[in-house]
Design a protein around this motif. Structure first.
Motif, PDB file in Angstrom:
ATOM      1  N   ARG A  49     -45.066  72.429 -32.894  1.00  0.00           N
ATOM      2  CA  ARG A  49     -45.773  73.819 -33.459  1.00  0.00           C
ATOM      3  C   ARG A  49     -45.090  74.790 -33.007  1.00  0.00           C
ATOM      4  O   ARG A  49     -44.551  75.706 -33.964  1.00  0.00           O
ATOM      5  N   GLU A  81     -36.003  77.707 -20.230  1.00  0.00           N
ATOM      6  CA  GLU A  81     -36.356  76.296 -20.114  1.00  0.00           C
ATOM      7  C   GLU A  81     -35.232  75.438 -20.679  1.00  0.00           C
ATOM      8  O   GLU A  81     -34.530  75.890 -21.142  1.00  0.00           O
ATOM      9  N   TYR A 119     -34.082  71.891 -22.477  1.00  0.00           N
ATOM     10  CA  TYR A 119     -34.732  70.647 -23.296  1.00  0.00           C
ATOM     11  C   TYR A 119     -33.288  69.736 -23.417  1.00  0.00           C
ATOM     12  O   TYR A 119     -32.322  70.318 -23.035  1.00  0.00           O
ATOM     13  N   HIS A 134     -47.975  79.285 -22.710  1.00  0.00           N
ATOM     14  CA  HIS A 134     -47.576  78.858 -24.028  1.00  0.00           C
ATOM     15  C   HIS A 134     -47.851  80.124 -24.920  1.00  0.00           C
ATOM     16  O   HIS A 134     -49.373  80.287 -24.718  1.00  0.00           O
TER      17      HIS A 134
HETATM   18  O1  LIG Z   1     -45.859  73.188 -27.067  1.00  0.00           O
HETATM   19  P1  LIG Z   1     -45.476  72.686 -28.504  1.00  0.00           P
HETATM   20  O2  LIG Z   1     -44.921  73.945 -29.056  1.00  0.00           O
HETATM   21  O3  LIG Z   1     -46.462  71.996 -29.237  1.00  0.00           O
HETATM   22  O4  LIG Z   1     -44.183  71.758 -28.334  1.00  0.00           O
HETATM   23  C1  LIG Z   1     -44.311  70.709 -27.399  1.00  0.00           C
HETATM   24  C2  LIG Z   1     -43.106  70.879 -26.109  1.00  0.00           C
HETATM   25  O5  LIG Z   1     -42.984  72.000 -25.426  1.00  0.00           O
HETATM   26  C3  LIG Z   1     -43.588  72.107 -24.403  1.00  0.00           C
HETATM   27  O6  LIG Z   1     -44.854  72.836 -24.389  1.00  0.00           O
HETATM   28  C4  LIG Z   1     -42.552  72.483 -23.103  1.00  0.00           C
HETATM   29  O7  LIG Z   1     -42.094  73.909 -23.969  1.00  0.00           O
HETATM   30  C5  LIG Z   1     -43.882  70.475 -23.756  1.00  0.00           C
HETATM   31  O8  LIG Z   1     -44.900  70.330 -23.385  1.00  0.00           O
HETATM   32  C6  LIG Z   1     -43.420  69.906 -25.137  1.00  0.00           C
HETATM   33  O9  LIG Z   1     -41.945  69.149 -24.907  1.00  0.00           O
END
Ligand SMILES: O=P(O)(O)OC[C@H]1O[C@](O)(CO)[C@@H](O)[C@@H]1O
Length: 186
Positions: free
Chosen positions: A88, A99, A101, A160
């Motif tokens: 997303r 963060e 990755y 988030h």
């Molecule tokens: O939260 P989104 O945008 O769906 O992306 C999933 C990824 O990002 C995270 O929220 C970390 O930023 C993790 O939980 C996962 O790696």
């Protein structure tokens, strides 16, 4: 010699987090309404089709200052019309939180957008490390034919912010252009 007992019973395999404290979150295509450019094509796909799965270890309560979270995300291969399966994407709610990755398996791209809506991408492959700066929206796209797995480590107070992306999107999308992934400005 002193032997220390680990604080958790989590086992970190190459692309799997295992243990009773691991949280599993599954995102199917049905949960990604309006995320892809071609909404009509997304709606025509079996809504149970799996796009990505996240395994996460969240040892402290969300919002705690000074804690760290760890996650492994697996994005399945696939496309919605010409747009590859992807996460997303989000800014952090506390926008100044960074963060990490890292690529584990498969191939794809990390899409990064700053607050001025400048979007760029970094190639993700096995062993690639990505430092996501503060104030930067992030999304991962699987451009390969197999699962793309990547790890993430982020502060427990980051949160988030999905709304900004839901309202305005990224300024560019990664599309299959005659067999090649290209960032297309929208
Ligand atoms: O939260 P989104 O945008 O769906 O992306 C999933 C990824 O990002 C995270 O929220 C970390 O930023 C993790 O939980 C996962 O790696």
């Amino acid at each position: 010699m002193t032997t220390h007992t680990a604080l958790s019973s989590i086992t970190f395999f190459s692309d799997d987090l295992k243990g009773k404290e691991v949280i599993n979150k599954v995102t199917s295509i049905g949960l990604l309404k309006d995320v892809f450019a071609d909404e009509k094509s997304r709606a025509a796909i079996d809504q149970d089709k799996l796009v990505y799965e996240v395994q996460a270890y969240l040892p402290v309560q969300e919002g705690t200052l000074g804690g760290l979270y760890l996650g492994i995300t697996k994005i399945h291969p696939g496309k919605v019309a010409d747009e590859y399966f992807m996460t997303r994407g989000h800014f952090h709610e506390l926008s100044d939180r960074a963060e990490y990755y890292w690529g584990i398996k498969g191939e794809g791209y990390l899409i990064l957008m700053d607050r001025d809506r400048n979007t760029r991408m970094e190639k993700m492959t096995e062993g690639s490390l990505h430092y996501i700066q503060a104030h930067t929206a992030h999304r991962v796209v699987n451009t390969g034919n197999s699962i793309l797995s990547f790890g993430a480590c982020w502060p427990s107070d980051a949160g988030h912010d999905y709304k900004e992306i839901a309202d305005h999107g990224f300024s560019a999308r990664l599309m299959d252009q005659n067999g090649n992934p290209e960032l297309v400005v929208v």
